[in-house]
Scaffold this active site. Sequence first.
Site, PDB file in Angstrom:
ATOM      1  N   GLU A  95       5.457  40.252 -12.278  1.00 46.45           N
ATOM      2  CA  GLU A  95       5.940  39.302 -13.255  1.00 46.45           C
ATOM      3  C   GLU A  95       7.333  39.689 -13.738  1.00 46.45           C
ATOM      4  O   GLU A  95       8.503  39.242 -13.744  1.00 46.45           O
ATOM      5  CB  GLU A  95       4.893  39.174 -14.404  1.00 46.45           C
ATOM      6  CG  GLU A  95       5.711  38.205 -15.564  1.00 46.45           C
ATOM      7  CD  GLU A  95       5.861  36.788 -14.887  1.00 46.45           C
ATOM      8  OE1 GLU A  95       5.336  36.471 -13.645  1.00 46.45           O
ATOM      9  OE2 GLU A  95       6.600  35.836 -15.599  1.00 46.45           O
ATOM     10  N   ASP A  96       7.538  41.121 -14.070  1.00 51.13           N
ATOM     11  CA  ASP A  96       8.779  41.900 -14.604  1.00 51.13           C
ATOM     12  C   ASP A  96       9.620  42.505 -13.700  1.00 51.13           C
ATOM     13  O   ASP A  96      10.793  42.767 -13.932  1.00 51.13           O
ATOM     14  CB  ASP A  96       8.028  42.765 -15.357  1.00 51.13           C
ATOM     15  CG  ASP A  96       7.441  42.044 -16.858  1.00 51.13           C
ATOM     16  OD1 ASP A  96       7.636  40.748 -16.780  1.00 51.13           O
ATOM     17  OD2 ASP A  96       6.881  42.661 -17.522  1.00 51.13           O
TER      18      ASP A  96
END
Length: 743
Positions: A95-96
């Site tokens: 996600e990051d």
Amino acid sequence: MGNVGKKEKVLLPNGGYPMHTFEDLKSLYFPYIHDENGRKLIEKAYQVAEEKHKGILRKTGEPYIQHPIEVAYILAEHRLGPPTLASALLHDTVEDTDLTIDEIEKEFGEDVARIVDSLTKIQRMKLSHRTSVDFEAEDHRKIFLGMAKDVRVILVKLADRLHNLRTLDALSADRQKAIAQETLDVFTPIAHRLGIYQMQSEMEDLSLKYLEPEKYQEILTLLNKKEEHRQGSLISLQKRIADILFEHHIKFRMESRVKSIYSIYRKMYKKGYGFDEIYDVLAVRIICEKEMECYEILGIIHQTYKPIPGRFKDYIAMPKPNMYQSLHTTIISGDGNIYEVQIRTEEMDEVAEEGIAAHWRYKEGEGVKSAKEEQRDIEEKLHWFRDFVSMAGEEEESESAKEYVQNLSHDIFNANVYVFTPLGKVIELPTGSTVLDFAYKIHTKVGDTAVGASVNGVNVPLSTELKTGEVCEIRTAKNAPGPSSDWLDLVKTNSAKAHIRKYLQRKQNAGITSEEAEKKGKESLFEAFKQVGVASIEEMEEVLDNERIFDRFNVHSLNELYQRINLKNPAPFQVISALHLKRKKKFKLETPLTDDNSPVEVEGASNVLTSLAHCCTPIPGDEIIGYVSKGRGITVHRKNCPNIKGETSRLIPVRWKKQLQKRVYPVDARLFASDRSNLLADILSLLSSRSTKVSSLRANLVPGTVNVVVNLTLYVSDLSFLEDTFKALKGIRGVYDVSRIIH
Ligand code: MN
């Protein structure tokens, strides 16, 4: 006294939590993960996560990697295995950072990739819908469970949330409240269902701290005061119990537990208790080795302290649905304080604190598994629940436990998909459902007029299978061609199939007049009635023409019913089977039997088979009532016969025919007399002088007396003749009573 000291949560003096290094994490899992490959997997996950998150800081100010380390640390406290810990370390990378699922699969295998993938999807879905959609908490839980697919995903997500809550101070008050509320709506109920008490209660307390800061403080203050006040009392209670258990040579350890702030809050503010009314604020927990010892300890405690009535609960014999087992009792200590005492074994204690996590523990030598093996593994672990169910016996609790297991596996293994409408409404469908099922679930009309669809903005055919989290939009057209028979193969749900069939039938019958439809419907229904022995349309209509049938099929007239039958809605067999229920109640609908010789007639019906009940032997002149008996016509009883008392639905008014054939009826009677010689001879000669036939006579002495009881069956034409006969019998010397009897 106790053998094992239970670890306490260490808080730093400033109230913050200790920060762990990867070395701390290692020293936590090294004692239970010895397998080289497992250790390498975790270490590599740490290195990759550390590298990918490098240079990024959390809102709290420390390097981002601190968060995944703490998440893994929480899970290692529950002794979870290498794939779970590796997934925890990697859970935010996709996600990051620029790491992809494919790369994770290549480096860490399918297992870890799937867990991280699910976690990423859960994270994304929430973000993309947070602004436009207000989920119902229930929907949110379902979606979460639907996407998790694997208990380990749930465990990592819970640990992730727990660490975020511990470090919530860095966020704005609004975000704090939103996250705390979401935790109580979505995550703590799941933790509760999985029985992970430790995580549940810490998350609840932390959420409350942000949602209701004043109330949280108030309860904390009350608790501290109470503890101070009770310190001496508690210590002496524990000492006393320890002494006694020692005397009995029982090995045990003891803990005292303060009820969680959140559960006190619930009792005070949701249930309206005063703080002092909450008995179990302070609980003493005794943990022993064997189940039998639990009951022994209970006996000893009750011998020593007065238990409060109604507070004892045996959750060992009848575990709670989330597997919790323990004995609970509430006692008054020597100095008048009230304590809850919980007694359980080490094993029960583990389950009570960690729930499903206790059974998810890493066991050495399991190695890395293929997807199929892993599925089997999950099934096997669920067996533990099943064993638990079969152990619980046939009590009601076990029903709820069974249901619990079914629901749990249902949720976890994803029997349903949850799909969004473009407006964000959640539609629940069974797995394997298609876009067309979705259309029919929204509205029949949407299904009937569907011409196309898009999923997540991409055009797809109506046969496309849907997955949880997808947004589906149906295109409809007024002049749509409508369902065709091959649509039946495109849908999975029975309700969609039923709608399509209904449409096809309507189409088939379109264009004929309502008279024609009635005629056709009537004919096809009569065909079905013939099969069950109804000979004419008149007879059929007599049976059909009643409100119950109209209500049942939601019509107002026979003609309307026929029209509907022509549409096969209902089908003729449905009408027949609905009537079958009716038949049991009204004999009239049974195959008609006749009995011209019957002395009794049924009001409103002729030619019905009747018989006189043997129990109360009714005779003309008696008040009577009919009882509709299955397959044997109507049995006629005397109105006061106890055998039909309480019956309502099967009773039917009957009466003696006006013109009776001359005949006699049996009557059972009982006669009391003092015994003397020739008594029976006198009775028989009297009856014979009145031309009364006697078919049986039995006389018995009443033990210990000089009295005799005579049972006899005699034959009389009607009630007045019987009454005269009785009067005559009472005139015999020594006879003091005679009466009819009912068997
Ligand atoms: Mn996270």
